[in-house]
Design an enzyme around this catalytic site. Structure first.
Site, PDB file in Angstrom:
ATOM      1  N   ASN A   1       0.983  -1.260  -0.121  1.00  0.00           N
ATOM      2  CA  ASN A   1      -0.008  -0.126  -0.085  1.00  0.00           C
ATOM      3  C   ASN A   1       0.995   1.341  -0.057  1.00  0.00           C
ATOM      4  OD1 ASN A   1      -2.090   2.037   0.455  1.00  0.00           O
ATOM      5  ND2 ASN A   1      -2.539   1.545   2.436  1.00  0.00           N
TER       6      ASN A   1
ATOM      7  N   LYS B   1      -0.023   4.304  -0.265  1.00  0.00           N
ATOM      8  CA  LYS B   1      -0.572   5.104   0.325  1.00  0.00           C
ATOM      9  C   LYS B   1      -0.417   6.598  -0.551  1.00  0.00           C
ATOM     10  CE  LYS B   1      -0.351   3.441   4.789  1.00  0.00           C
ATOM     11  NZ  LYS B   1      -0.321   3.408   6.259  1.00  0.00           N
TER      12      LYS B   1
ATOM     13  N   HIS C   1      -9.566   1.359   4.768  1.00  0.00           N
ATOM     14  CA  HIS C   1      -8.533   1.505   5.652  1.00  0.00           C
ATOM     15  C   HIS C   1      -8.876   2.452   6.632  1.00  0.00           C
ATOM     16  CE1 HIS C   1      -4.292   2.690   6.384  1.00  0.00           C
ATOM     17  NE2 HIS C   1      -4.083   1.452   5.825  1.00  0.00           N
TER      18      HIS C   1
ATOM     19  N   GLU D   1      -6.983   4.998   7.597  1.00  0.00           N
ATOM     20  CA  GLU D   1      -6.712   6.310   7.141  1.00  0.00           C
ATOM     21  C   GLU D   1      -8.002   6.911   6.453  1.00  0.00           C
ATOM     22  OE1 GLU D   1      -2.863   5.566   5.341  1.00  0.00           O
ATOM     23  OE2 GLU D   1      -2.092   4.963   7.407  1.00  0.00           O
TER      24      GLU D   1
ATOM     25  N   GLU E   1      -5.537  -4.556  10.615  1.00  0.00           N
ATOM     26  CA  GLU E   1      -4.498  -3.619  10.943  1.00  0.00           C
ATOM     27  C   GLU E   1      -4.748  -2.895  12.234  1.00  0.00           C
ATOM     28  OE1 GLU E   1      -2.300  -2.423   6.953  1.00  0.00           O
ATOM     29  OE2 GLU E   1      -4.096  -1.307   7.257  1.00  0.00           O
TER      30      GLU E   1
ATOM     31  N   GLY F   1       2.434   2.596  10.763  1.00  0.00           N
ATOM     32  CA  GLY F   1       3.084   3.800  10.520  1.00  0.00           C
ATOM     33  C   GLY F   1       4.150   4.446  11.322  1.00  0.00           C
TER      34      GLY F   1
ATOM     35  N   SER G   1       3.255  -1.876  10.593  1.00  0.00           N
ATOM     36  CA  SER G   1       4.850  -1.602  10.805  1.00  0.00           C
ATOM     37  C   SER G   1       5.321  -3.059  10.505  1.00  0.00           C
ATOM     38  CB  SER G   1       5.023  -1.158  12.485  1.00  0.00           C
ATOM     39  OG  SER G   1       4.469   0.179  12.313  1.00  0.00           O
TER      40      SER G   1
HETATM   41  P1  13P Z   1       2.675   0.904   7.658  1.00  0.00           P
HETATM   42  O1  13P Z   1       3.513  -0.412   7.306  1.00  0.00           O
HETATM   43  O2  13P Z   1       3.489   2.099   7.321  1.00  0.00           O
HETATM   44  O3  13P Z   1       2.774   0.653   9.302  1.00  0.00           O
HETATM   45  O4  13P Z   1       1.196   0.957   7.227  1.00  0.00           O
HETATM   46  C1  13P Z   1       0.629   0.021   7.100  1.00  0.00           C
HETATM   47  C2  13P Z   1      -0.744  -0.025   6.590  1.00  0.00           C
HETATM   48  O5  13P Z   1      -1.581   0.998   6.586  1.00  0.00           O
HETATM   49  C3  13P Z   1      -0.919  -0.645   5.093  1.00  0.00           C
HETATM   50  O6  13P Z   1      -2.308  -0.532   4.775  1.00  0.00           O
END
Ligand code: 13P
Length: 251
Positions: free
Chosen positions: A8, A10, A93, A95, A165, A171, A211
């Site tokens: 991902n 992002k 997600h 976010e 997640e 993140g 992470s």
């Molecule tokens: P990170 O791997 O940066 O923690 O992000 C995870 C994520 O949100 C994948 O969709």
């Protein structure tokens, strides 16, 4: 079943040239790794370019709208994504829930629409730090799954993928141990079994995200019982991402 490793990206990288470069490097590096299904989910504007790069990598989007077409300024439909050779789409997600106010109801519509278009929805669920500390993790997961899949019949869920997640582990390098993640992965399958059937609960791929890096990736898959990973930050570094692939399949 191949281990599913989803990148991902992002809202990264910030130019098409960089995106093409990263995609090329990931493709080259992952070619020999046959036991993993690699999916890259770039930002929408890069999908077209990636469609034209002959590739063993599958494409996914990071979101979609629920209507096929029409007056919905700024939105992208599942049919458009199919046209761009996408097989997958991330839905719900944290976010999107957090920054764009996506509710379980909205997520439910998006999942239905993606399934109808024969896209595989990667349906994200997970608790916040506060919810976890209040001992509400199970309650949150149950509610997200039930509401997200409401009104969908067992014969319509073909292609659905769950991604656990924990929001607090995204993140920031905070690690949810594979043991802790495993418990919630199993619990999510239990909910699926109650909603649909134990056959589906066994069949449905459950990914872990939060992470993930080349040092911990193997544990989530080999010890934690996950069918794959949803990788954010580490997927923007081709070498680290290839290391993740290697560590997972060579185990
Ligand atoms: P990170 O791997 O940066 O923690 O992000 C995870 C994520 O949100 C994948 O969709």
């Amino acid at each position: 079943m191949k281990t599913l490793i989803v990148a991902n990206w992002k809202m990264n990288p910030s130019s098409l040239a960089e995106a093409n470069r990263l995609f090329g490097l990931v493709e080259k590096g992952s070619k020999k790794i046959k036991k993993a299904e690699v999916v890259v989910c770039p930002p929408f504007p890069y999908l077209l370019s990636m469609k034209y790069q002959a590739s063993s990598i599958k494409l996914g989007a990071q979101d979609c709208f629920w209507e096929e077409k029409g007056a919905f300024t700024g939105e992208v439909s599942p049919l458009m994504l199919k046209n761009l050779r996408c097989n997958y789409v991330i839905i719900g997600h944290s976010e999107r829930r957090n920054y764009f106010g996506e509710t379980d109801g909205v997520i439910n519509k998006k999942i239905k629409s993606a399934l109808q278009a024969k896209l595989s929805p990667i349906f994200c669920i997970g608790e916040t730090w506060q919810e976890r500390n209040k001992g509400k993790t199970r309650q949150v997961l149950k509610s997200q799954i039930e509401k997200g899949l409401s009104g969908i019949k067992e014969n319509e869920v073909n292609g659905l993928i769950l991604a656990y997640e924990p929001v607090w582990a995204i993140g920031n390098g905070k690690i949810c141990s594979f043991k802790e993640a495993q418990v919630m992965g199993f619990y999510s399958r239990e909910i699926i079994a109650r909603l649909f059937s134990s056959l589906l609960a066994k069949k449905i791929p459950v990914l872990y995200g939060g992470s993930v890096n080349s040092k911990n990736a193997r544990d989530y898959v080999r010890e934690g019982g996950f069918d794959g990973l949803l990788v954010g930050g580490a997927s923007l570094n081709d070498q680290e991402f290839i290391e993740i692939l290697r560590s997972v399949v060579n185990a």
